[in-house]
Design a protein around this motif. Structure first.
Motif, short mmCIF file in Angstrom:
data_model
loop_
_atom_site.label_atom_id
_atom_site.label_comp_id
_atom_site.label_asym_id
_atom_site.label_seq_id
_atom_site.Cartn_x
_atom_site.Cartn_y
_atom_site.Cartn_z
N THR A 90 46.14 -20.85 29.75
CA THR A 90 45.43 -21.39 28.59
C THR A 90 44.21 -20.52 28.33
O THR A 90 43.41 -20.27 29.22
CB THR A 90 44.99 -22.83 28.84
OG1 THR A 90 46.15 -23.62 29.14
CG2 THR A 90 44.29 -23.42 27.62
N SER A 107 40.02 -27.06 15.83
CA SER A 107 40.18 -26.41 17.13
C SER A 107 38.83 -26.14 17.77
O SER A 107 38.64 -26.35 18.97
CB SER A 107 40.95 -25.09 16.94
OG SER A 107 41.07 -24.40 18.17
N ASN A 108 37.86 -25.69 16.98
CA ASN A 108 36.52 -25.44 17.50
C ASN A 108 35.86 -26.74 17.97
O ASN A 108 35.15 -26.75 18.99
CB ASN A 108 35.65 -24.77 16.44
CG ASN A 108 34.31 -24.33 17.00
OD1 ASN A 108 34.24 -23.50 17.90
ND2 ASN A 108 33.23 -24.89 16.47
N TRP A 127 40.96 -19.93 25.67
CA TRP A 127 40.08 -20.30 24.56
C TRP A 127 39.25 -19.06 24.21
O TRP A 127 38.58 -18.50 25.08
CB TRP A 127 39.14 -21.43 24.96
CG TRP A 127 39.80 -22.77 25.20
CD1 TRP A 127 40.40 -23.20 26.35
CD2 TRP A 127 39.90 -23.85 24.27
NE1 TRP A 127 40.87 -24.48 26.20
CE2 TRP A 127 40.58 -24.91 24.93
CE3 TRP A 127 39.49 -24.03 22.95
CZ2 TRP A 127 40.84 -26.13 24.31
CZ3 TRP A 127 39.76 -25.25 22.33
CH2 TRP A 127 40.43 -26.28 23.00
N GLU A 128 39.29 -18.64 22.95
CA GLU A 128 38.57 -17.44 22.60
C GLU A 128 38.15 -17.41 21.13
O GLU A 128 38.60 -18.22 20.32
CB GLU A 128 39.39 -16.19 22.95
CG GLU A 128 40.75 -16.15 22.31
CD GLU A 128 41.61 -15.01 22.86
OE1 GLU A 128 41.23 -14.38 23.87
OE2 GLU A 128 42.67 -14.74 22.27
N TYR A 162 47.09 -20.21 23.21
CA TYR A 162 45.84 -19.72 22.63
C TYR A 162 45.16 -20.80 21.80
O TYR A 162 45.77 -21.40 20.92
CB TYR A 162 46.09 -18.49 21.76
CG TYR A 162 46.42 -17.25 22.54
CD1 TYR A 162 45.42 -16.48 23.12
CD2 TYR A 162 47.75 -16.85 22.71
CE1 TYR A 162 45.72 -15.34 23.85
CE2 TYR A 162 48.06 -15.71 23.45
CZ TYR A 162 47.05 -14.96 24.00
OH TYR A 162 47.36 -13.83 24.72
N HIS A 163 43.88 -21.04 22.10
CA HIS A 163 43.04 -21.95 21.33
C HIS A 163 41.91 -21.13 20.72
O HIS A 163 41.26 -20.35 21.43
CB HIS A 163 42.45 -23.04 22.23
CG HIS A 163 43.48 -23.94 22.85
ND1 HIS A 163 43.76 -25.21 22.37
CD2 HIS A 163 44.29 -23.76 23.92
CE1 HIS A 163 44.68 -25.76 23.12
NE2 HIS A 163 45.03 -24.91 24.07
N THR A 177 33.24 -18.67 25.83
CA THR A 177 34.47 -17.94 25.61
C THR A 177 34.35 -16.55 26.23
O THR A 177 33.27 -15.97 26.21
CB THR A 177 34.77 -17.80 24.10
OG1 THR A 177 33.65 -17.23 23.43
CG2 THR A 177 35.12 -19.14 23.49
N PHE A 237 37.13 -27.47 21.31
CA PHE A 237 36.48 -26.63 22.31
C PHE A 237 35.11 -27.21 22.69
O PHE A 237 34.78 -27.31 23.88
CB PHE A 237 36.31 -25.21 21.78
CG PHE A 237 35.55 -24.31 22.72
CD1 PHE A 237 36.20 -23.70 23.78
CD2 PHE A 237 34.19 -24.11 22.56
CE1 PHE A 237 35.50 -22.89 24.67
CE2 PHE A 237 33.49 -23.31 23.44
CZ PHE A 237 34.14 -22.69 24.49
N ALA A 276 38.24 -20.58 18.73
CA ALA A 276 36.92 -21.17 18.54
C ALA A 276 36.08 -20.29 17.61
O ALA A 276 36.46 -19.15 17.30
CB ALA A 276 36.22 -21.32 19.89
N ALA A 325 47.14 -25.51 19.65
CA ALA A 325 47.41 -24.32 20.46
C ALA A 325 48.52 -23.49 19.83
O ALA A 325 49.50 -24.03 19.33
CB ALA A 325 47.79 -24.70 21.88
#
Length: 274
Positions: free
Chosen positions: A97, A218-219, A99-100, A131-132, A230, A222, A134, A84
């Motif tokens: 949080t 990271s993906n 995820w995008e 921020y995470h 997302t 997710f 994907a 993150a």
């Protein structure tokens, strides 16, 4: 009869005026419903696009080209496995949080619609945003723009410029089927919009794909999280996009939800947006 005619005419005119006003009011309500419906449609699009992307098969080209190198997390990345990128005061009472995917149009709709509100809450110490990143659109289209853009964002984090560059990527997002962000030259050109970011260190990081393997990891996180798509947005672990319970997310509602979550808690030591 002559005495009654003026009254009858006035009554007819009054009815006509009233009918016109009712028609205008009806038109105003209709337009408001159309606008509201458009907003809801944009929010609903997030789930549709996310589900389509999450269920798309194939799309291993980006992964296969990125997993050969070591996993290098951007400077300051935190949470589990350092996946993150945080923005805002570390001691803020609430955590948002997100995820995008930088190619995801629904993510751009969310970011461009809520940007000022999120920055206001960050800078006042009300929230810390995690921020995470994907790469769902890459998986769907067999492209690599999501990967390259996320790597560049990680490189911007190394320079203390993640938040500003993140915003630039969304305000300049290409069409979903246009893999423009696969071109590092495009990402480097956009960096010129962020004062102090276009440095030799940033350029080297982008061109070498320094954080590519980190983006892939990271993906994978997710995908393992079984999220609907997302953007996925959570306030203190509770999903709030496109709605929280029966309430649709809006800038005003987001502020209200954060205020309720923070009630009785001191604000964090606000840090300026990087």
């Amino acid at each position: 009869m002559s005495d009654k005619n003026p009254d009858a005419k006035r009554a007819a005119r009054d009815r006509l005026v009233q009918e016109r006003e009712q028609h205008k009011a009806g038109e105003r309500r209709r337009r408001q419903l159309i606008v509201a419906g458009a907003v809801v449609g944009v929010l609903a699009l997030a789930a549709v696009i996310g589900v389509i992307a999450a269920n798309a098969g194939g799309g291993d080209s980006a992964k296969s080209s990125a997993t050969s190198g070591p996993v290098v997390a951007p400077t300051g990345a935190d949470e589990k496995d350092k996946l993150a990128i945080p923005v805002g005061a570390a001691d803020a009472p609430s955590t948002l949080t997100v995820w995008e995917d930088f190619r995801c149009p629904a993510c751009a709709a969310f970011e461009n619609g809520f940007r000022s509100t999120i920055h206001e809450l960050e800078n006042s110490g009300q929230i810390r945003v995690q921020y995470h990143l994907a790469t769902l659109i890459d998986d769907k289209t067999r492209g690599s723009g999501s990967l390259h853009a996320a790597n560049a964002a990680g490189c911007a984090q190394d320079q203390g410029k993640f938040s500003a560059y993140h915003d630039v990527l969304y305000t300049n997002q290409p069409d979903e089927m246009d893999d423009a962000y696969a071109d590092n030259a495009k990402l480097l050109d956009l960096a010129k919009k962020v004062p102090g970011l276009d440095t030799p260190a940033f350029r080297s990081c982008v061109e070498n794909g320094t954080h590519n393997s980190w983006v892939v990891k990271s993906n994978e996180a997710f995908q393992a999280g079984n999220f609907n798509g997302t953007p996925t947005v959570q306030l203190n672990g509770e999903a709030i996009f496109p709605s929280k319970g029966s309430e649709q997310i809006t800038p005003a509602n987001l502020k209200k939800w954060v205020a309720a979550a923070n009630k009785g808690k001191p604000a964090g030591k606000a840090s300026p947006a990087s």
